[in-house]
Design a protein around this motif. Sequence first.
Motif, short mmCIF file in Angstrom:
data_model
loop_
_atom_site.label_atom_id
_atom_site.label_comp_id
_atom_site.label_asym_id
_atom_site.label_seq_id
_atom_site.Cartn_x
_atom_site.Cartn_y
_atom_site.Cartn_z
N ALA A 268 0.85 -1.19 0.00
CA ALA A 268 0.00 0.00 0.00
C ALA A 268 0.88 1.24 0.00
CB ALA A 268 -0.90 0.00 1.23
N PRO A 269 0.44 2.30 -0.66
CA PRO A 269 1.24 3.53 -0.66
C PRO A 269 1.18 4.22 0.70
CG PRO A 269 -0.83 3.85 -1.84
CD PRO A 269 -0.76 2.41 -1.47
N ILE A 270 2.17 5.07 0.94
CA ILE A 270 2.17 5.86 2.18
C ILE A 270 1.56 7.21 1.85
CG2 ILE A 270 4.16 4.71 3.23
CD1 ILE A 270 5.88 7.11 2.30
N LEU B 180 16.89 10.45 9.55
CA LEU B 180 16.39 10.65 8.18
C LEU B 180 15.03 11.34 8.21
CD1 LEU B 180 17.26 7.38 6.23
CD2 LEU B 180 18.29 9.62 5.98
N LEU B 181 14.14 10.90 9.12
CA LEU B 181 12.82 11.52 9.23
C LEU B 181 12.94 12.99 9.63
CD1 LEU B 181 9.77 11.24 9.01
CD2 LEU B 181 9.73 10.45 11.38
N LYS B 182 13.85 13.28 10.56
CA LYS B 182 14.08 14.68 10.97
C LYS B 182 14.57 15.50 9.78
CE LYS B 182 15.20 13.74 15.78
NZ LYS B 182 16.28 13.65 16.77
N ALA C 112 16.04 7.40 -2.95
CA ALA C 112 17.13 7.77 -2.03
C ALA C 112 16.78 7.43 -0.58
CB ALA C 112 17.44 9.26 -2.15
N LEU C 113 15.57 7.72 -0.14
CA LEU C 113 15.21 7.45 1.25
C LEU C 113 15.30 5.96 1.61
CD1 LEU C 113 12.27 9.84 2.23
CD2 LEU C 113 14.58 9.75 3.15
N PHE D 287 6.40 5.69 6.70
CA PHE D 287 7.48 4.86 6.17
C PHE D 287 8.01 4.03 7.34
CE2 PHE D 287 11.97 5.27 4.06
CZ PHE D 287 12.05 3.90 3.95
N LYS D 288 7.69 2.75 7.33
CA LYS D 288 8.03 1.86 8.44
C LYS D 288 9.53 1.79 8.67
CE LYS D 288 4.04 -0.96 7.47
NZ LYS D 288 3.59 -2.11 6.71
N CYS D 289 9.90 1.87 9.92
CA CYS D 289 11.31 1.71 10.34
C CYS D 289 12.23 2.77 9.73
CB CYS D 289 11.83 0.32 10.00
SG CYS D 289 10.86 -1.00 10.69
#
Length: 170
Positions: free
Chosen positions: A57-59, A72-74, A118-119, A65-67
């Motif tokens: 499923a798309p986010i 990176l999230l910051k 990239a992510l 984005f799991k884990c």
Amino acid sequence: LKADKRKEKKTTRKMKGEDSKLMRVLKLAPRFAAAAEEVKQLHKKNKIKAAGNDVPAPISQFSEFKCLDSQLLKNVQSILGSDVVPTPIQMQAIPVISEGREVIAIAPTGSGKTLAYALPILNMLLKERDQETAKSAKRVFKAVILSPTRELGMQIFRVFKRFSAGRTLR
């Protein structure tokens, strides 16, 4: 006659067991149907076409984005803004690539294709590095990105460098 009665009791018990399994599935079915309908609406709204077996499923948010590595999230939130919604290519490609599956994607220039791959790559590299540190073993995951031009290669490098800020990667 006794053998027939025993067989009948056994069959009745088996059917009751199957009925209870069916009832459990039917109770879960509305949730699965609702989730499938939600995915279908998200695809329709964002003009996403995805094909394959068991397409994730798309986010709808980067935080889904799991884990995803916390740094990176910051970085994503500080660079793009905390309330920014992923582009359609990012919505679908990030979960697929994160599962280690192959993606062939077509999207217009400026749609966020580079960040879409990239992510997950940065996240996998960081996980491998953390596991390597814990186990003191050789690195398993490496990434090679091919670019048709030097300019595009430099642009891709800048995206990787920018979003991996605060983490040491080569």
